[in-house]
Write a protein that holds these residues in place. Structure first.
Motif, PDB file in Angstrom:
ATOM      1  N   VAL A   3     -89.606  64.725 -75.109  1.00 22.03           N
ATOM      2  CA  VAL A   3     -89.021  65.152 -76.376  1.00 22.03           C
ATOM      3  C   VAL A   3     -90.004  64.824 -77.487  1.00 22.03           C
ATOM      4  O   VAL A   3     -90.578  63.728 -77.513  1.00 22.03           O
ATOM      5  CB  VAL A   3     -87.681  64.438 -76.640  1.00 22.03           C
ATOM      6  N   GLU A   4     -90.225  65.766 -78.377  1.00 21.74           N
ATOM      7  CA  GLU A   4     -91.123  65.507 -79.493  1.00 21.74           C
ATOM      8  C   GLU A   4     -90.394  64.671 -80.546  1.00 21.74           C
ATOM      9  O   GLU A   4     -89.250  64.965 -80.903  1.00 21.74           O
ATOM     10  CB  GLU A   4     -91.618  66.812 -80.113  1.00 21.74           C
ATOM     11  N   ALA A   5     -91.064  63.639 -81.030  1.00 18.61           N
ATOM     12  CA  ALA A   5     -90.493  62.757 -82.054  1.00 18.61           C
ATOM     13  C   ALA A   5     -90.653  63.416 -83.420  1.00 18.61           C
ATOM     14  O   ALA A   5     -91.452  62.995 -84.260  1.00 18.61           O
ATOM     15  CB  ALA A   5     -91.171  61.395 -82.019  1.00 18.61           C
ATOM     16  N   THR A   6     -89.874  64.461 -83.642  1.00 20.83           N
ATOM     17  CA  THR A   6     -90.045  65.270 -84.857  1.00 20.83           C
ATOM     18  C   THR A   6     -89.774  64.470 -86.124  1.00 20.83           C
ATOM     19  O   THR A   6     -90.448  64.663 -87.138  1.00 20.83           O
ATOM     20  CB  THR A   6     -89.104  66.488 -84.810  1.00 20.83           C
ATOM     21  N   GLY A   7     -88.794  63.578 -86.090  1.00 27.64           N
ATOM     22  CA  GLY A   7     -88.482  62.808 -87.287  1.00 27.64           C
ATOM     23  C   GLY A   7     -89.643  61.939 -87.736  1.00 27.64           C
ATOM     24  O   GLY A   7     -89.963  61.870 -88.929  1.00 27.64           O
ATOM     25  N   THR A   8     -90.293  61.273 -86.776  1.00 27.50           N
ATOM     26  CA  THR A   8     -91.437  60.413 -87.086  1.00 27.50           C
ATOM     27  C   THR A   8     -92.589  61.234 -87.635  1.00 27.50           C
ATOM     28  O   THR A   8     -93.270  60.824 -88.592  1.00 27.50           O
ATOM     29  CB  THR A   8     -91.881  59.650 -85.833  1.00 27.50           C
ATOM     30  N   LEU A   9     -92.817  62.401 -87.054  1.00 29.40           N
ATOM     31  CA  LEU A   9     -93.921  63.260 -87.497  1.00 29.40           C
ATOM     32  C   LEU A   9     -93.636  63.863 -88.871  1.00 29.40           C
ATOM     33  O   LEU A   9     -94.495  63.859 -89.760  1.00 29.40           O
ATOM     34  CB  LEU A   9     -94.158  64.366 -86.476  1.00 29.40           C
ATOM     35  N   GLN A  10     -92.439  64.371 -89.058  1.00 29.83           N
ATOM     36  CA  GLN A  10     -92.110  65.026 -90.319  1.00 29.83           C
ATOM     37  C   GLN A  10     -92.075  64.044 -91.482  1.00 29.83           C
ATOM     38  O   GLN A  10     -92.290  64.434 -92.633  1.00 29.83           O
ATOM     39  CB  GLN A  10     -90.782  65.767 -90.191  1.00 29.83           C
ATOM     40  N   ALA A  11     -91.822  62.773 -91.195  1.00 29.09           N
ATOM     41  CA  ALA A  11     -91.803  61.761 -92.254  1.00 29.09           C
ATOM     42  C   ALA A  11     -93.166  61.596 -92.916  1.00 29.09           C
ATOM     43  O   ALA A  11     -93.255  61.142 -94.064  1.00 29.09           O
ATOM     44  CB  ALA A  11     -91.331  60.416 -91.692  1.00 29.09           C
ATOM     45  N   VAL A  12     -94.249  61.991 -92.197  1.00 29.97           N
ATOM     46  CA  VAL A  12     -95.599  61.909 -92.776  1.00 29.97           C
ATOM     47  C   VAL A  12     -96.174  63.306 -93.034  1.00 29.97           C
ATOM     48  O   VAL A  12     -97.388  63.476 -93.170  1.00 29.97           O
ATOM     49  CB  VAL A  12     -96.548  61.093 -91.868  1.00 29.97           C
ATOM     50  N   GLY A  13     -95.300  64.313 -93.042  1.00 33.07           N
ATOM     51  CA  GLY A  13     -95.738  65.667 -93.377  1.00 33.07           C
ATOM     52  C   GLY A  13     -96.322  66.456 -92.233  1.00 33.07           C
ATOM     53  O   GLY A  13     -96.978  67.481 -92.471  1.00 33.07           O
ATOM     54  N   LEU A  14     -96.086  66.027 -90.987  1.00 31.66           N
ATOM     55  CA  LEU A  14     -96.593  66.752 -89.830  1.00 31.66           C
ATOM     56  C   LEU A  14     -95.458  67.472 -89.129  1.00 31.66           C
ATOM     57  O   LEU A  14     -94.329  66.976 -89.103  1.00 31.66           O
ATOM     58  CB  LEU A  14     -97.275  65.795 -88.845  1.00 31.66           C
ATOM     59  N   ASP A  15     -95.753  68.630 -88.555  1.00 27.66           N
ATOM     60  CA  ASP A  15     -94.724  69.402 -87.865  1.00 27.66           C
ATOM     61  C   ASP A  15     -94.997  69.507 -86.374  1.00 27.66           C
ATOM     62  O   ASP A  15     -94.484  70.383 -85.686  1.00 27.66           O
ATOM     63  CB  ASP A  15     -94.598  70.801 -88.471  1.00 27.66           C
TER      64      ASP A  15
END
Length: 246
Positions: free
Chosen positions: A113-125
């Motif tokens: 599963v991609e850790a989307t929340g952690t990535l999006q918190a720093v502006g990454l998708d």
């Protein structure tokens, strides 16, 4: 072809009900003794046509060599099953996979599963926002950083909390490296976490490591993560001709 494929992946992942849970499959194939590794890099490989293949790579160092790795993006296990069923009915794919099996010692597959929340918190998708290395002049390398964490329901959430706290300082210290995705296991070895970074070359990877050691918040995060980890491994992967990421 890559641009068309990635538009489809982005559209599917961003509009489906499962968009909050992006899945990534990592498959590995080990050749039988005497079997040519090039079998999996034939120009007639139907996988890029039939499946959402992202990365197709061979390890250069950091683990078992000659083991091909494929990364696929899925929006659900049902969507994966449908794609596999279509591939199983494709005549070209049937011939290709039969040849592959004859030259393959073993295969393995895990779902993350991609850790989307952690990535999006720093502006990454993550996977959806990665251009596949298309903006570079040369084929780069991919650094796979694997953590095997202790068992327990709270271990992965704690890892992501520590990782997310230090990530901004690491990215600020080294703006050239690209964090492609951050994954944690769903099917396979439990409590396994992967970072996938893209670097222009091995020298750039070394400079990235030196820069990250000077990032105070990142160092503190890694110290906390070390308390959760049972083992850690890094592998340098080089894309093969059939890869959609370069």
């Amino acid at each position: 072809f890559f641009a068309t494929l990635m538009r489809g992946v982005r559209r599917r992942l961003s509009t489906s009900p499962a968009a909050a849970k992006r899945l990534c499959e990592i498959r590995r194939s080990s050749p039988a003794p005497g079997a040519p590794v090039a079998n999996s890099a034939l120009a007639t490989d139907p996988r890029p046509r039939l499946l959402p293949l992202l990365l197709h790579a061979l390890p250069e160092t950091g683990g078992r060599l000659h083991v091909t790795t494929q990364m696929y993006a899925w929006d659900s296990l049902a969507q994966r099953d449908e794609a596999m069923e279509r591939a199983a009915k494709d005549p070209e794919a049937q011939e290709f996979f039969a040849a592959m099996r004859n030259g393959c010692l073993e295969e393995e597959s895990s779902i993350y599963v991609e850790a989307t929340g952690t990535l999006q918190a720093v502006g990454l998708d993550g996977i959806c926002g990665f251009d596949g290395g298309q903006d570079g002049d040369n084929t780069g390398i991919y650094e796979f950083r694997k953590y095997q964490l202790k068992l327990g329901y709270t271990t992965v959430p704690s890892f992501l909390e520590f990782y997310g706290a230090g990530l901004p300082s690491k990215l600020a210290a080294d703006p050239n490296a690209k964090l492609v995705t951050l994954l944690y296991s769903d099917i396979g070895n439990l409590n396994e976490v992967f970072e996938v970074w893209r670097h222009n070359d091995v020298s750039a990877m070394s400079l990235s490591r030196e820069a990250s050691r000077k990032a105070g918040e990142w160092r503190r995060s890694i110290a906390s993560i070390a308390e959760l980890a049972q083992s850690f491994n890094t592998t340098i992967m080089r894309p093969m001709p059939t890869s959609n990421w370069f």
